[in-house]
Design an enzyme around this catalytic site. Structure first.
Site, PDB file in Angstrom:
ATOM      1  CE  LYS A 118      -2.777  -3.106   0.017  1.00  0.00           C
ATOM      2  NZ  LYS A 118      -2.733  -3.674  -1.332  1.00  0.00           N
ATOM      3  CD  GLU A 202      -5.444   5.422   4.370  1.00  0.00           C
ATOM      4  OE1 GLU A 202      -6.607   5.022   4.576  1.00  0.00           O
ATOM      5  OE2 GLU A 202      -4.798   5.110   3.356  1.00  0.00           O
ATOM      6  CG  HIS A 237     -13.107  -6.248   5.802  1.00  0.00           C
ATOM      7  ND1 HIS A 237     -13.276  -4.922   5.494  1.00  0.00           N
ATOM      8  CD2 HIS A 237     -12.636  -6.280   7.066  1.00  0.00           C
ATOM      9  CE1 HIS A 237     -12.902  -4.181   6.537  1.00  0.00           C
ATOM     10  NE2 HIS A 237     -12.518  -4.976   7.504  1.00  0.00           N
ATOM     11  NE  ARG A 294      -9.139 -10.014  -6.549  1.00  0.00           N
ATOM     12  CZ  ARG A 294      -8.926  -9.188  -5.538  1.00  0.00           C
ATOM     13  NH1 ARG A 294      -7.698  -8.799  -5.234  1.00  0.00           N
ATOM     14  NH2 ARG A 294      -9.925  -8.732  -4.812  1.00  0.00           N
TER      15      ARG A 294
HETATM   16  C1  MV4 Z   1     -10.704   2.774   5.377  1.00  0.00           C
HETATM   17  C2  MV4 Z   1     -11.926   3.041   6.001  1.00  0.00           C
HETATM   18  C3  MV4 Z   1     -12.097   4.274   6.584  1.00  0.00           C
HETATM   19  N1  MV4 Z   1     -11.100   5.184   6.546  1.00  0.00           N
HETATM   20  N2  MV4 Z   1      -9.747   3.721   5.370  1.00  0.00           N
HETATM   21  C4  MV4 Z   1     -11.519  -1.800   4.390  1.00  0.00           C
HETATM   22  C5  MV4 Z   1     -11.014  -2.588   3.241  1.00  0.00           C
HETATM   23  C6  MV4 Z   1      -9.802  -1.895   2.757  1.00  0.00           C
HETATM   24  N3  MV4 Z   1      -9.720  -1.929   1.338  1.00  0.00           N
HETATM   25  C7  MV4 Z   1      -9.921  -0.514   3.282  1.00  0.00           C
HETATM   26  N4  MV4 Z   1     -11.008  -0.506   4.206  1.00  0.00           N
HETATM   27  C8  MV4 Z   1     -11.374   0.626   4.807  1.00  0.00           C
HETATM   28  N5  MV4 Z   1     -10.443   1.613   4.789  1.00  0.00           N
HETATM   29  C9  MV4 Z   1      -9.956   4.890   5.953  1.00  0.00           C
HETATM   30  N6  MV4 Z   1      -8.977   5.796   5.949  1.00  0.00           N
HETATM   31  C10 MV4 Z   1     -12.900   2.055   6.009  1.00  0.00           C
HETATM   32  C11 MV4 Z   1     -12.621   0.829   5.430  1.00  0.00           C
HETATM   33  C12 MV4 Z   1     -13.681  -0.116   5.523  1.00  0.00           C
HETATM   34  C13 MV4 Z   1     -14.376  -0.530   4.397  1.00  0.00           C
HETATM   35  C14 MV4 Z   1     -14.033  -0.087   3.133  1.00  0.00           C
HETATM   36  C15 MV4 Z   1     -14.719  -0.491   2.038  1.00  0.00           C
HETATM   37  C16 MV4 Z   1     -15.806  -1.353   2.193  1.00  0.00           C
HETATM   38  C17 MV4 Z   1     -16.152  -1.830   3.425  1.00  0.00           C
HETATM   39  C18 MV4 Z   1     -15.443  -1.428   4.546  1.00  0.00           C
HETATM   40  C19 MV4 Z   1     -15.812  -1.913   5.786  1.00  0.00           C
HETATM   41  C20 MV4 Z   1     -15.104  -1.526   6.873  1.00  0.00           C
HETATM   42  C21 MV4 Z   1     -14.042  -0.630   6.747  1.00  0.00           C
END
Ligand code: MV4
Length: 502
Positions: A118, A202, A237, A294
């Protein structure tokens, strides 16, 4: 161009079958691999040839790069499609494939390495004007410095593992007081889980929507985006429902996010199909999160609204062909939904429910597509992902796609195992989903195990859905067809005529 004559699909289940079908249409000879648990699987029967690569555990079979390459040598295979999961994002495997003189249907190992980490992804996109969530773009080495930045962006913050992704290795920190302890825990966790303790900070975006953009690049420097998928309906997730297009993007925002996604792909010279993930906050600011290198599970919704076959496009660009279209040629037609059907029991905390598919009858009819890898009478193996099917519906607009999904859920007959079909029906009928007013907290905010029974397609809930749809029709300016209530009613009539199913 390097013509692919024989393609090995290094995967199983629905995605193996999905890839085999496109290869077959292209006149390419196909090879399946399988574990001893998958001897009778559909993908094994579908392929021209099949090779057993080992025991039931993935580590003994589908992850055995050496055994897979040996099968390629023996059968004269000239290309490998990795599907999703397993070896699909393993840069080392992609490199070995190429070194063996074979085509890896996917991006370069370099692009996979950049986006797999990342922090290196954030570094790579720095030269472009890509919005990132406020925080740090380098691994934290100095706790005091990190604390200062955390205070600056404001709590709550998230500590994320650079080698993580998809929600793995994330920690919420609510105040400066708990910062140091949480950071140490995050570093320890990342070290043991990924062998890399690099973490970064973040700002925690509360109530975001998950919007991802499909991109496609060729070996001649052409990159296009194929619009967005909205994947906000998730449970721990694990995506539950995906759709394209998103009901919240305006054409202007879509174009801006699309351009950013193309730039992210450009930053790593991306080739093939990839997905750029963004968070959208309540003010509709968007932030680049990560890139998945992917073909994704939910790619069918993009296929439905663009009319493209993404696997064919992957295979074409892997052969060195230029993309046959430019951005201006691409448009969105209609609306698509995907419901992931898992062999899980929603009444029992979504525990995997394995067993035999005593009854398995797929829904059919206009606007319905089922991507699966099972047939009636088959056992669901315990060793792999519990997803048994992807139920995809397409309609002229979102409302028709929802109506078709509810109708298809009701036609689907599965007995012998518990599934998430009823859970899907609950979500699809929920006013927050129907109105488009939801975020990634939908399930936390709106779901309890008793809710599913309430959503069964008889009685008041159907009327409630009709009422919600009618209310929407009345508040929306665009003329909408008067079929919502009719369709909901017919769903319940069909259900009433059957007993003992599910
Ligand atoms: C986040 C976030 C809130 N703020 N980053 C979860 C999966 C990963 N790809 C990143 N994720 C998240 N990152 C910041 N700065 C909340 C999530 C997150 C989330 C993101 C997309 C879809 C579902 C989620 C469920 C919980 C948390």
């Amino acid at each position: 161009m390097k013509q692919i004559k024989k393609l090995l699909v290094a995967n199983r289940g629905e995605i193996a079958l999905r890839v085999l079908r496109s290869a077959k249409e292209m006149g390419i000879q196909t090879v399946a691999i399988y574990s001893t648990a998958d001897r009778n699987a559909l993908h094994v029967r579908y392929a021209d040839e099949a090779v057993c690569v080992g025991g039931p555990q993935s580590s003994e079979s589908y992850l055995r790069g050496d055994a897979i390459l040996e099968a390629c040598r023996r059968l004269g295979v000239d290309a490998i499609h990795p599907g999703y999961g397993f070896l699909s994002e393993n840069a080392e495997f992609a490199r070995l494939v190429t070194e063996a003189g074979l085509i890896f249907v996917g991006p370069s190992p370099e692009a996979m390495n950049i986006m797999g980490d990342k922090l290196s992804a954030k570094q790579a996109v720095k030269a472009y004007n890509i919005p990132l969530v406020p925080g740090t773009d380098e691994a934290i080495s100095d706790v005091e410095e990190a604390k200062r930045i955390a205070a600056e962006v404001g709590f709550p913050i998230l500590i994320k593992a650079s080698a993580g992704g998809g929600g793995k290795g994330m920690r919420i920190v609510n105040s400066a007081a708990e910062f140091e302890e949480q950071m140490q825990l995050a570093i320890n966790e990342a070290t043991s889980a990924f062998g890399d303790g690099s973490v970064f900070i973040e700002k925690f975006v509360t109530g975001p929507r998950h919007i991802e953009i499909q991109v496609l690049g060729d070996e001649h420097g052409n990159i296009v985006h194929l619009f967005e998928r909205e994947c906000s309906i998730q449970r721990r997730h694990q995506k539950v429902i995906e759709e394209a297009p998103s009901s919240v993007l305006t054409p202007e925002l879509r174009a801006r996010m699309g351009q950013c996604a193309v730039d992210v792909a450009r930053a790593c010279d991306y080739t093939g199909a990839g997905t750029v993930e963004f968070l959208l906050d309540e003010q509709r600011n968007f932030y680049f999160l990560e890139m998945n290198t992917r073909l994704q599970v939910e790619h069918p919704v993009t296929e439905q609204i663009t009319g493209l076959d993404l696997v064919k496009e992957q295979i074409r660009v892997a052969q060195g062909l230029p993309l046959p279209f430019s951005q201006q040629d691409l448009t969105i037609t209609g609306h698509a939904l995907e419901l992931r059907v898992y062999a899980e029991d929603p009444q029992n905390n979504f525990l995997p429910d394995i067993g035999t598919l005593t009854t398995y009858v797929r829904p059919q009819g206009p606007g319905v597509r089922v991507d699966d890898g099972f047939e009636q009478g088959m056992d669901i193996p315990i060793y792999y992902d519990p997803m048994i099917a992807k139920l995809v519906t397409f309609g002229k607009d979102r409302q028709e796609a929802i109506e078709r999904m509810l109708r298809a859920i009701d036609e689907y007959q599965i007995t012998g195992i518990q599934t998430t079909l009823g859970f899907g029906r609950y979500v699809l009928q929920h006013p927050a989903f129907v109105s488009g007013d939801f975020d990634t907290n939908f399930i936390r905010d709106h779901f309890s195990p008793t809710a599913i029974a309430d959503a069964a397609p008889q009685g008041p809930t159907t009327e409630k859905l009709a009422a919600v749809l009618t209310a929407m029709l009345l508040t929306e300016k665009k003329p909408a067809p008067a079929t919502a209530a009719d369709s909901a009613a017919s769903v319940s009539n069909w259900k009433r005529n059957r007993t003992g199913i599910r």
